[in-house]
Design an enzyme around this catalytic site. Sequence first.
Site, PDB file in Angstrom:
ATOM      1  N   ASP A  88       0.722  -0.686  -0.085  1.00  0.00           N
ATOM      2  CA  ASP A  88       0.366   0.283  -0.020  1.00  0.00           C
ATOM      3  C   ASP A  88       0.829   1.047   0.032  1.00  0.00           C
ATOM      4  O   ASP A  88       1.813   1.267   1.261  1.00  0.00           O
ATOM      5  CB  ASP A  88      -0.422   0.107   1.357  1.00  0.00           C
ATOM      6  CG  ASP A  88      -1.903   1.252   1.772  1.00  0.00           C
ATOM      7  OD1 ASP A  88      -1.258   2.158   1.111  1.00  0.00           O
ATOM      8  OD2 ASP A  88      -2.945   0.615   1.491  1.00  0.00           O
ATOM      9  N   LYS A 149       1.679  12.000 -17.269  1.00  0.00           N
ATOM     10  CA  LYS A 149       1.012  13.072 -16.774  1.00  0.00           C
ATOM     11  C   LYS A 149      -0.444  13.699 -16.275  1.00  0.00           C
ATOM     12  O   LYS A 149      -0.495  11.720 -16.152  1.00  0.00           O
ATOM     13  CB  LYS A 149       0.751  13.546 -18.216  1.00  0.00           C
ATOM     14  CG  LYS A 149       0.004  13.216 -18.818  1.00  0.00           C
ATOM     15  CD  LYS A 149      -0.325  13.776 -20.352  1.00  0.00           C
ATOM     16  CE  LYS A 149      -1.785  14.918 -19.938  1.00  0.00           C
ATOM     17  NZ  LYS A 149      -3.371  13.626 -19.795  1.00  0.00           N
ATOM     18  N   HIS A 179       3.171  11.080 -24.095  1.00  0.00           N
ATOM     19  CA  HIS A 179       3.837   9.909 -25.063  1.00  0.00           C
ATOM     20  C   HIS A 179       3.929   9.666 -26.189  1.00  0.00           C
ATOM     21  O   HIS A 179       3.783   9.064 -27.060  1.00  0.00           O
ATOM     22  CB  HIS A 179       2.445   8.734 -24.117  1.00  0.00           C
ATOM     23  CG  HIS A 179       1.111   9.035 -24.759  1.00  0.00           C
ATOM     24  ND1 HIS A 179       0.414   9.923 -24.445  1.00  0.00           N
ATOM     25  CD2 HIS A 179       0.329   8.433 -26.067  1.00  0.00           C
ATOM     26  CE1 HIS A 179      -0.938   9.458 -25.233  1.00  0.00           C
ATOM     27  NE2 HIS A 179      -0.443   9.324 -25.417  1.00  0.00           N
ATOM     28  N   LYS A 183       5.229   8.479 -30.091  1.00  0.00           N
ATOM     29  CA  LYS A 183       4.595   7.579 -31.556  1.00  0.00           C
ATOM     30  C   LYS A 183       5.520   8.053 -32.479  1.00  0.00           C
ATOM     31  O   LYS A 183       6.425   9.513 -33.395  1.00  0.00           O
ATOM     32  CB  LYS A 183       3.203   8.822 -31.974  1.00  0.00           C
ATOM     33  CG  LYS A 183       2.447   8.528 -30.385  1.00  0.00           C
ATOM     34  CD  LYS A 183       1.027   9.235 -31.306  1.00  0.00           C
ATOM     35  CE  LYS A 183       0.063   8.889 -29.832  1.00  0.00           C
ATOM     36  NZ  LYS A 183      -0.484   8.217 -29.871  1.00  0.00           N
ATOM     37  N   GLU A 217     -11.876  12.230 -30.545  1.00  0.00           N
ATOM     38  CA  GLU A 217     -11.547  11.582 -30.669  1.00  0.00           C
ATOM     39  C   GLU A 217     -12.813  11.025 -30.367  1.00  0.00           C
ATOM     40  O   GLU A 217     -14.070  11.904 -30.136  1.00  0.00           O
ATOM     41  CB  GLU A 217     -11.361  10.771 -28.928  1.00  0.00           C
ATOM     42  CG  GLU A 217      -9.429  10.954 -28.130  1.00  0.00           C
ATOM     43  CD  GLU A 217      -9.272  10.914 -26.858  1.00  0.00           C
ATOM     44  OE1 GLU A 217      -8.734   9.658 -26.768  1.00  0.00           O
ATOM     45  OE2 GLU A 217      -9.402  12.421 -25.985  1.00  0.00           O
ATOM     46  N   ASP A 236      -6.497  18.336 -20.328  1.00  0.00           N
ATOM     47  CA  ASP A 236      -5.598  16.653 -20.729  1.00  0.00           C
ATOM     48  C   ASP A 236      -5.234  16.807 -22.141  1.00  0.00           C
ATOM     49  O   ASP A 236      -4.363  15.739 -21.704  1.00  0.00           O
ATOM     50  CB  ASP A 236      -7.299  15.831 -20.742  1.00  0.00           C
ATOM     51  CG  ASP A 236      -7.164  14.259 -20.652  1.00  0.00           C
ATOM     52  OD1 ASP A 236      -6.696  13.920 -20.214  1.00  0.00           O
ATOM     53  OD2 ASP A 236      -7.579  13.829 -21.399  1.00  0.00           O
ATOM     54  N   HIS A 241      -0.261  17.102 -24.778  1.00  0.00           N
ATOM     55  CA  HIS A 241      -0.220  16.617 -26.397  1.00  0.00           C
ATOM     56  C   HIS A 241       0.258  17.570 -27.620  1.00  0.00           C
ATOM     57  O   HIS A 241       1.393  17.687 -28.241  1.00  0.00           O
ATOM     58  CB  HIS A 241      -0.728  15.800 -27.138  1.00  0.00           C
ATOM     59  CG  HIS A 241      -0.626  14.619 -25.841  1.00  0.00           C
ATOM     60  ND1 HIS A 241       0.356  14.598 -25.056  1.00  0.00           N
ATOM     61  CD2 HIS A 241      -2.189  13.806 -24.947  1.00  0.00           C
ATOM     62  CE1 HIS A 241      -0.187  13.289 -23.268  1.00  0.00           C
ATOM     63  NE2 HIS A 241      -1.648  13.108 -24.170  1.00  0.00           N
TER      64      HIS A 241
HETATM   65  C1  BG6 Z   1      -4.148  10.986 -22.656  1.00  0.00           C
HETATM   66  C2  BG6 Z   1      -5.706  11.532 -22.085  1.00  0.00           C
HETATM   67  O1  BG6 Z   1      -3.097  11.802 -22.337  1.00  0.00           O
HETATM   68  O2  BG6 Z   1      -4.077  11.382 -24.081  1.00  0.00           O
HETATM   69  C3  BG6 Z   1      -6.571  10.706 -22.731  1.00  0.00           C
HETATM   70  O3  BG6 Z   1      -5.472  11.466 -20.881  1.00  0.00           O
HETATM   71  C4  BG6 Z   1      -6.162  10.485 -24.138  1.00  0.00           C
HETATM   72  O4  BG6 Z   1      -7.824  11.853 -22.641  1.00  0.00           O
HETATM   73  C5  BG6 Z   1      -5.316  10.163 -24.979  1.00  0.00           C
HETATM   74  O5  BG6 Z   1      -7.385   9.919 -25.174  1.00  0.00           O
HETATM   75  C6  BG6 Z   1      -5.199   9.860 -25.777  1.00  0.00           C
HETATM   76  O6  BG6 Z   1      -3.826   9.550 -26.125  1.00  0.00           O
HETATM   77  P1  BG6 Z   1      -3.571   8.680 -27.878  1.00  0.00           P
HETATM   78  O7  BG6 Z   1      -2.761   7.870 -28.036  1.00  0.00           O
HETATM   79  O8  BG6 Z   1      -5.065   7.598 -27.883  1.00  0.00           O
HETATM   80  O9  BG6 Z   1      -3.960   9.355 -28.848  1.00  0.00           O
END
Ligand code: BG6
Length: 494
Positions: A88, A149, A179, A183, A217, A236, A241
């Site tokens: 924990d 993040k 992330h 890519k 999305e 977010d 990103h």
């Molecule tokens: C994340 C967000 O960092 O990136 C999510 O918190 C989002 O809300 C996601 O859906 C999108 O990542 P990807 O790689 O699916 O475009």
Amino acid sequence: MKAEPCAYVIFGATGNLSRTKLMPALYHLDAARHLPDGTRIIAIGRRPWDQATWLAQVKEMIQAKTREAVDETVFQRFCERMYYHRGDLEQEECYRELADVLTGQNHFSKNIAFYLSISPSDFGTVMESLSKHDLFDEEYGWRRVIIEKPFGYDLDSAQALQKRISHYLNEEQIYRIDHYLGKGMVQNVLVFRFANVMLEPLWNRNYIDHIQITHSEDIGIDSRGEYYNSAGALRDMLQSHLLQLLTLVAMEPPVSMGAEALRDEKVKVLKSIRPIPKEAVHAHAFRGQYARGTIKGEKVDGYLQEEHIPPDSVTETYASMKLYIDNWRWRGVPFYLRTGKRLAKAQSSISICFRHPPLQFFRDTNVQCMNPNWVLLGIQPQECIRVEMTVKEPGLEMSTRTTSLDASFRNSDEKAIDAYEDLLLEVLKGDRSLFLRFDEVEYAWRIVDPILQTWAIERDYIATYSAGSWGPEDSRLFDKESQSWRSTLTPECQ
Ligand code: BG6
């Protein structure tokens, strides 16, 4: 740089990120023989599982994501790397026992990477506890910490978090994840720009009319209601990103691909972005929230009907903004950024619109209007680079049409690699070029902070859009009538 063996300690190993990304990525790395011998994975979770239960879970996680059937030989090898540590995070003994495990008879590597796939509110405490048990001590091997993040909630909290963690770690030990930088197509933006000499003379305010970055999305917020409602689309996606994508499109050529050279140039872009004064927030930013609608033929709930969302929430699920980069290359060129959940389709792309050519040359012909040239960079799901040109239509008349020169990123026999595979491996190599330095995070917060503050006060109203549409009507952001959102990667009639 060469990948070195290490003990990969994953906090939050039973959570969603680990299930959908980390375990499948580590397995794929192992399958491709990228994990150095001696690399072990220590999964920390609160659940009272034994090793066998954990391994059964891991198999499910991999099966759900793997590109091919799970290879039993690879999976056995992968299982031998695994160690489940029940603990924990709030309890001191979790860290004491972890220290014993890592330094005990299990022959774990002296290099240790700690992956914090946990709530940001726990970052500080976990680091303090690890430090207390000397787990950041680099006397016998390196110690690196990977932080997911969001890094902070706004500028102040990001600075406070940085101050706290810098008591325990130096900057070289910190790997802040975005992330998107893992890519393939995002990395290709730099190759496209800096390996093709014909683009450089055109890549500036003299030839480019405006640039759009879209991340849309079709999914909603799934089970992340609590997190999402306190974050919203601007925090977010945009602060992280999308601003990273902007830096890659706009940066000056770095002296090398080295981490510091790259990050220096990215920070210069962020620092050159014209600050948005509070009174100009409405001219520069727009927010919206999805209402009920239809996605892929199915009726879906609106945001307010989702789990854990208060009925009066004004959290934005769509955010768009306009930015200017006040430097020699980009002065006067608007950058439009937008992101949203439950939009018409899932797509990430960068669209660069060039200026209109003069029409004088065609004055005595049928050609009334011509599309400008576009360079389209499809990040996902379609990974492509397209350059749209105007050409003559065959036939006796002088008329034109748009055609596109295509450079697809991947041939059909080339495998897709998930961003996390690249990022997890870079940590073993000690290469931080795909991770964020603190000043990048800090300047990105500076850009969005005035918008966040204004929206936090204006709690009476938020525009809505039907799920499955392209979002709310936000055309007031555009500088000229000729500018509008581009949602396709195929030639559009304009
Ligand atoms: C994340 C967000 O960092 O990136 C999510 O918190 C989002 O809300 C996601 O859906 C999108 O990542 P990807 O790689 O699916 O475009």
